[in-house]
Design an enzyme around this catalytic site. Structure first.
Site, mmCIF file in Angstrom:
data_model
loop_
_atom_site.group_PDB
_atom_site.id
_atom_site.type_symbol
_atom_site.label_atom_id
_atom_site.label_comp_id
_atom_site.label_asym_id
_atom_site.label_seq_id
_atom_site.Cartn_x
_atom_site.Cartn_y
_atom_site.Cartn_z
ATOM 1 N N ASN A 58 -12.149 12.854 14.626
ATOM 2 C CA ASN A 58 -10.725 12.572 14.501
ATOM 3 C C ASN A 58 -10.433 11.312 15.304
ATOM 4 O O ASN A 58 -10.618 11.302 16.536
ATOM 5 C CB ASN A 58 -9.915 13.757 15.033
ATOM 6 N N ASN A 85 -10.747 1.490 8.791
ATOM 7 C CA ASN A 85 -10.310 1.748 7.421
ATOM 8 C C ASN A 85 -9.518 3.036 7.259
ATOM 9 O O ASN A 85 -8.728 3.167 6.327
ATOM 10 C CB ASN A 85 -11.536 1.785 6.495
ATOM 11 N N SER A 137 -2.341 -3.716 4.306
ATOM 12 C CA SER A 137 -1.889 -3.510 2.928
ATOM 13 C C SER A 137 -0.817 -4.541 2.631
ATOM 14 O O SER A 137 -0.145 -5.036 3.545
ATOM 15 C CB SER A 137 -1.312 -2.092 2.777
ATOM 16 N N TYR A 150 4.364 4.156 6.533
ATOM 17 C CA TYR A 150 3.132 3.461 6.149
ATOM 18 C C TYR A 150 3.283 1.946 6.353
ATOM 19 O O TYR A 150 2.389 1.285 6.899
ATOM 20 C CB TYR A 150 2.812 3.769 4.693
ATOM 21 N N ALA A 151 4.417 1.397 5.933
ATOM 22 C CA ALA A 151 4.656 -0.045 6.094
ATOM 23 C C ALA A 151 4.660 -0.441 7.566
ATOM 24 O O ALA A 151 4.125 -1.494 7.942
ATOM 25 C CB ALA A 151 5.974 -0.430 5.431
ATOM 26 N N ALA A 152 5.257 0.422 8.400
ATOM 27 C CA ALA A 152 5.303 0.135 9.836
ATOM 28 C C ALA A 152 3.900 0.059 10.423
ATOM 29 O O ALA A 152 3.593 -0.825 11.236
ATOM 30 C CB ALA A 152 6.121 1.203 10.554
ATOM 31 N N LYS A 154 1.028 -0.541 8.750
ATOM 32 C CA LYS A 154 0.232 -1.620 8.170
ATOM 33 C C LYS A 154 0.725 -2.989 8.627
ATOM 34 O O LYS A 154 -0.057 -3.946 8.709
ATOM 35 C CB LYS A 154 0.228 -1.512 6.648
#
Length: 244
Positions: A58, A85, A137, A150-152, A154
């Protein structure tokens, strides 16, 4: 290209991570440590091998990560490549996103990257050599509806990467940090999407198709290798022209 190199890849059991592990192994790496939380998926992805070392871990567990890096150092004395990744999504519009969904994505996608890099970077600095490639991304550069968390993360890994590029080179160390920012890619995460959604993704992409895991692995391979030895702090978009 990776002869005598020791590599670590997180989120390695499927999709992009699996393609990157296989690429490094096929390019002659001494050892590729394939990290993932899913022990069963790792076992299916990689048969027993002297080169590919599967590790169930983890990436939010800092103690276990540090122990692993110490073990790799004892065996090999070095880590040449780290590919951050591993990542998850928990999508929702902002008014419906739960605190749990926010925290989970931040922990894995942002803190997990920090944890691995913080553990590996000192060894790279000690050896005056290394390449860290982190998966961002196009959502991290341009945002997306329903993906605040997710945007924060990436976008955050891009900012961290640029900071690391400056920090690692501050005293002349040849340790580089770069990001890859994929667009729409054919992975197990997208395989279950409705056909009309997949068609929409292809229509939005100027090159008229979704990317493959090999497309992304090509970019990771370049940034991880000595061919990019004068490139650091950069974001390589591999998106078929989706964001121009």
């Amino acid at each position: 290209m990776f002869k005598n190199k020791v590599c670590i890849v997180t989120g390695a059991a499927q999709g992009i991570g699996k393609a990157v592990v296989e690429r490094f192994a096929n390019q002659g790496a001494t050892a590729v440590y394939a990290l993932d939380m899913n022990q069963h998926a790792l076992a299916i992805a990689f048969p027993p091998s002297e080169v590919i070392k599967t590790v169930t871990i983890n990436i939010c567990d800092r103690v276990t990560i540090q122990a692993l890096i110490e073990e790799i150092k004892a065996v090999h004395g070095r880590v040449d490549v780290l590919v951050n990744n591993a990542g998850i999504t928990r999508d929702a519009l902002i008014d419906k996103m739960t605190e749990q969904d926010w925290d989970m994505v931040i922990d894995v996608n942002l803190k997990g990257v920090f944890n691995l890099t913080q553990a590996v970077a000192p060894l790279m600095m000690e050896n005056n050599s290394g390449s860290i490639v982190t998966m961002s991304s196009v959502v991290g550069t341009d945002g997306n509806i329903g993906q605040t968390n997710y945007a924060a993360t990436k976008g955050g890994v891009i900012a961290m990467t640029k900071s690391w590029a400056k920090e690692f080179a501050r005293k002349g160390a040849q340790v580089r940090a770069n990001c890859v920012a994929p667009g729409f890619v054919e992975t197990p995460m997208t395989a279950d999407l409705p056909e009309k959604v997949l068609a929409m993704m292809k229509d939005k992409t100027p090159l008229g198709r979704m990317g493959t895991t090999d497309d992304i692995a090509n970019g990771v391979e370049f940034l991880a290798s000595d061919k990019s030895s004068f490139i650091t702090g950069q974001v390589l978009k591999i998106d078929g022209g989706l964001v121009l």
